[in-house]
Write a protein that holds these residues in place. Sequence first.
Motif, PDB file in Angstrom:
ATOM      1  N   ARG A 249      -2.149  -3.254  -5.564  1.00 12.44           N
ATOM      2  CA  ARG A 249      -3.331  -2.779  -4.825  1.00 12.44           C
ATOM      3  C   ARG A 249      -3.094  -2.843  -3.323  1.00 12.44           C
ATOM      4  O   ARG A 249      -3.466  -1.930  -2.579  1.00 12.44           O
ATOM      5  N   VAL A 250      -2.463  -3.922  -2.876  1.00 14.07           N
ATOM      6  CA  VAL A 250      -2.177  -4.065  -1.452  1.00 14.07           C
ATOM      7  C   VAL A 250      -1.108  -3.058  -1.034  1.00 14.07           C
ATOM      8  O   VAL A 250      -1.153  -2.504   0.070  1.00 14.07           O
ATOM      9  N   LEU A 251      -0.158  -2.786  -1.910  1.00 15.81           N
ATOM     10  CA  LEU A 251       0.879  -1.793  -1.613  1.00 15.81           C
ATOM     11  C   LEU A 251       0.259  -0.423  -1.348  1.00 15.81           C
ATOM     12  O   LEU A 251       0.652   0.276  -0.411  1.00 15.81           O
ATOM     13  N   ILE A 252      -0.696  -0.038  -2.161  1.00  8.89           N
ATOM     14  CA  ILE A 252      -1.353   1.265  -1.970  1.00  8.89           C
ATOM     15  C   ILE A 252      -2.036   1.329  -0.600  1.00  8.89           C
ATOM     16  O   ILE A 252      -1.959   2.338   0.111  1.00  8.89           O
ATOM     17  N   GLU A 253      -2.685   0.230  -0.216  1.00  4.64           N
ATOM     18  CA  GLU A 253      -3.334   0.176   1.098  1.00  4.64           C
ATOM     19  C   GLU A 253      -2.307   0.297   2.213  1.00  4.64           C
ATOM     20  O   GLU A 253      -2.525   1.000   3.207  1.00  4.64           O
ATOM     21  N   LEU A 254      -1.175  -0.389   2.057  1.00  8.55           N
ATOM     22  CA  LEU A 254      -0.132  -0.341   3.081  1.00  8.55           C
ATOM     23  C   LEU A 254       0.468   1.060   3.194  1.00  8.55           C
ATOM     24  O   LEU A 254       0.645   1.584   4.300  1.00  8.55           O
ATOM     25  N   LEU A 255       0.767   1.688   2.074  1.00  6.54           N
ATOM     26  CA  LEU A 255       1.353   3.033   2.106  1.00  6.54           C
ATOM     27  C   LEU A 255       0.385   4.040   2.714  1.00  6.54           C
ATOM     28  O   LEU A 255       0.798   4.957   3.444  1.00  6.54           O
ATOM     29  N   SER A 256      -0.892   3.872   2.422  1.00  4.70           N
ATOM     30  CA  SER A 256      -1.909   4.743   3.024  1.00  4.70           C
ATOM     31  C   SER A 256      -1.948   4.553   4.536  1.00  4.70           C
ATOM     32  O   SER A 256      -2.002   5.527   5.302  1.00  4.70           O
ATOM     33  N   PHE A 257      -1.894   3.302   4.976  1.00  2.93           N
ATOM     34  CA  PHE A 257      -1.914   2.992   6.412  1.00  2.93           C
ATOM     35  C   PHE A 257      -0.693   3.584   7.113  1.00  2.93           C
ATOM     36  O   PHE A 257      -0.808   4.219   8.167  1.00  2.93           O
ATOM     37  N   VAL A 258       0.474   3.383   6.521  1.00  5.26           N
ATOM     38  CA  VAL A 258       1.722   3.865   7.111  1.00  5.26           C
ATOM     39  C   VAL A 258       1.702   5.385   7.251  1.00  5.26           C
ATOM     40  O   VAL A 258       2.133   5.945   8.269  1.00  5.26           O
ATOM     41  N   LYS A 259       1.172   6.066   6.231  1.00  5.60           N
ATOM     42  CA  LYS A 259       1.093   7.528   6.290  1.00  5.60           C
ATOM     43  C   LYS A 259       0.148   7.983   7.394  1.00  5.60           C
ATOM     44  O   LYS A 259       0.456   8.912   8.154  1.00  5.60           O
ATOM     45  N   GLN A 260      -1.015   7.329   7.484  1.00  7.09           N
ATOM     46  CA  GLN A 260      -2.002   7.698   8.513  1.00  7.09           C
ATOM     47  C   GLN A 260      -1.440   7.519   9.917  1.00  7.09           C
ATOM     48  O   GLN A 260      -1.699   8.328  10.817  1.00  7.09           O
ATOM     49  N   LYS A 261      -0.654   6.474  10.118  1.00  3.33           N
ATOM     50  CA  LYS A 261      -0.121   6.164  11.448  1.00  3.33           C
ATOM     51  C   LYS A 261       1.205   6.865  11.744  1.00  3.33           C
ATOM     52  O   LYS A 261       1.714   6.768  12.871  1.00  3.33           O
ATOM     53  N   GLY A 262       1.760   7.539  10.736  1.00  4.54           N
ATOM     54  CA  GLY A 262       3.027   8.224  10.945  1.00  4.54           C
ATOM     55  C   GLY A 262       4.208   7.287  11.108  1.00  4.54           C
ATOM     56  O   GLY A 262       5.205   7.633  11.761  1.00  4.54           O
ATOM     57  N   ILE A 263       4.105   6.108  10.539  1.00  7.43           N
ATOM     58  CA  ILE A 263       5.189   5.117  10.620  1.00  7.43           C
ATOM     59  C   ILE A 263       6.244   5.448   9.566  1.00  7.43           C
ATOM     60  O   ILE A 263       5.926   5.658   8.394  1.00  7.43           O
ATOM     61  N   LYS A 264       7.515   5.490   9.981  1.00  9.25           N
ATOM     62  CA  LYS A 264       8.582   5.891   9.076  1.00  9.25           C
ATOM     63  C   LYS A 264       9.146   4.703   8.297  1.00  9.25           C
ATOM     64  O   LYS A 264       9.383   3.631   8.859  1.00  9.25           O
ATOM     65  N   ILE A 265       9.337   4.937   6.984  1.00  9.32           N
ATOM     66  CA  ILE A 265       9.945   3.954   6.087  1.00  9.32           C
ATOM     67  C   ILE A 265      11.365   4.445   5.771  1.00  9.32           C
ATOM     68  O   ILE A 265      11.545   5.600   5.404  1.00  9.32           O
ATOM     69  N   PRO A 266      12.408   3.631   5.893  1.00 11.60           N
ATOM     70  CA  PRO A 266      12.427   2.233   6.328  1.00 11.60           C
ATOM     71  C   PRO A 266      12.826   2.055   7.791  1.00 11.60           C
ATOM     72  O   PRO A 266      12.983   0.928   8.246  1.00 11.60           O
ATOM     73  N   SER A 267      13.012   3.168   8.542  1.00  9.30           N
ATOM     74  CA  SER A 267      13.560   3.052   9.899  1.00  9.30           C
ATOM     75  C   SER A 267      12.632   2.283  10.840  1.00  9.30           C
ATOM     76  O   SER A 267      13.093   1.593  11.752  1.00  9.30           O
ATOM     77  N   GLU A 268      11.303   2.385  10.613  1.00 11.22           N
ATOM     78  CA  GLU A 268      10.354   1.673  11.478  1.00 11.22           C
ATOM     79  C   GLU A 268       9.715   0.480  10.789  1.00 11.22           C
ATOM     80  O   GLU A 268       9.271  -0.467  11.463  1.00 11.22           O
ATOM     81  N   ILE A 269       9.657   0.499   9.480  1.00 11.69           N
ATOM     82  CA  ILE A 269       9.139  -0.648   8.741  1.00 11.69           C
ATOM     83  C   ILE A 269       9.769  -0.677   7.341  1.00 11.69           C
ATOM     84  O   ILE A 269       9.822   0.353   6.664  1.00 11.69           O
ATOM     85  N   GLY A 270      10.287  -1.817   6.965  1.00  8.28           N
ATOM     86  CA  GLY A 270      10.804  -1.998   5.615  1.00  8.28           C
ATOM     87  C   GLY A 270       9.706  -2.530   4.713  1.00  8.28           C
ATOM     88  O   GLY A 270       8.875  -3.338   5.150  1.00  8.28           O
ATOM     89  N   ILE A 271       9.676  -2.073   3.473  1.00  4.17           N
ATOM     90  CA  ILE A 271       8.602  -2.473   2.557  1.00  4.17           C
ATOM     91  C   ILE A 271       9.198  -2.877   1.208  1.00  4.17           C
ATOM     92  O   ILE A 271      10.032  -2.166   0.642  1.00  4.17           O
ATOM     93  N   ILE A 272       8.743  -4.027   0.707  1.00  2.00           N
ATOM     94  CA  ILE A 272       9.019  -4.449  -0.665  1.00  2.00           C
ATOM     95  C   ILE A 272       7.691  -4.901  -1.269  1.00  2.00           C
ATOM     96  O   ILE A 272       6.936  -5.637  -0.625  1.00  2.00           O
ATOM     97  N   GLY A 273       7.407  -4.451  -2.481  1.00  2.00           N
ATOM     98  CA  GLY A 273       6.161  -4.823  -3.147  1.00  2.00           C
ATOM     99  C   GLY A 273       6.421  -5.600  -4.419  1.00  2.00           C
ATOM    100  O   GLY A 273       7.344  -5.284  -5.176  1.00  2.00           O
ATOM    101  N   ILE A 274       5.633  -6.627  -4.646  1.00  3.05           N
ATOM    102  CA  ILE A 274       5.680  -7.335  -5.923  1.00  3.05           C
ATOM    103  C   ILE A 274       4.760  -6.603  -6.897  1.00  3.05           C
ATOM    104  O   ILE A 274       3.628  -6.279  -6.552  1.00  3.05           O
TER     105      ILE A 274
END
Length: 332
Positions: A249-274
């Motif tokens: 659930r938190v991963l979905i919120e994070l991915l939504s936030f990253v998309k809205q802000k135009g933050i690039k994965i993984p060059s600007e932020i690395g993400i791992i979800g449990i």
Amino acid sequence: MKKITISDVASEANVSKSTVSQYLNNRFEYMSEETRQKIQDAIENLNYRPNIVARSLKQKSTKTVGVIVANIVHSFSTQVINELEINLHKNGFHMIVCNSNDQPEKEREHIEVLISKQVDGIIVFPTTDNIDLFEKLYKQHFPIVFIDRKIDSLPIPSVLLDNKLASKLAVDAFVEKGYQNIAFITNAIDQPITPRVERLQGFKEAMESYGLSVSKGHLNAVPVNQIQQRLNDLFNEVQPDGILVANDRVLIELLSFVKQKGIKIPSEIGIIGIDEVPFASFFDPPICTIEQPFEQIALQAATILVEKIQSQNKTYQEIYRFLPKLNDRDSY
């Protein structure tokens, strides 16, 4: 319409009532294939439906199990429910699923309703506010198993992930690729929900083992509806290069936030979800996850519950831990 009885089936099949009863209870040891077929034909011709309530009173078993999940929207919950149904059905049990939505009052209500329906046992993802009720059930030798969570004060068998190891696997993966400023975010822990508390603690311990900074800003536990705002503050305050997400659930919120802000994965932020999620492997880029062995967890929980229903003599461990697995993908 006349109610069809077992006597009507016996008369139609030209066999005794006891033979029909044996057939209905799957006792075929001394029954010929011809007799079985005659009874089956009679049941179909008469559209006979056994009286489940009467049978359960006679047998002192409803062959029904209650399952109470904390939040059915989690991928892990639905995966476990599916596996529980498969394993319980193999043992001749039906399943009633309830959703507490992490609300103790709903959990208590579900338990009371399930018991009133005379279920033979309960599997529950427990909240932390009904200890008195769980203790009462335990003292009454009512078959109950916890899954995903534990309550330390109760010796009820609990089947769950090694949550600290899950966080450690993620931190190890981040550090191996050079990440150092790593943050953690989970749902609120105003209730000491086992996976949230243990995953946060595991993250902290793993970071400290590498001598990496773990400030208050790196450890985030907020309600789901506040995650977007917390992420906004997090990127302004801590400016992490990696984020470990506690669940789907938190991963979905994070991915939504990253998309809205135009933050690039993984060059600007690395993400791992449990918690593995269905979209992780085909997201762009594919999301690295720490997967729970839900099949093993469900099988262990179902096995313990069925054994407890069938016999009160066997003793069980209080905690059964299962190992997480890193699904190494391109999001970090």
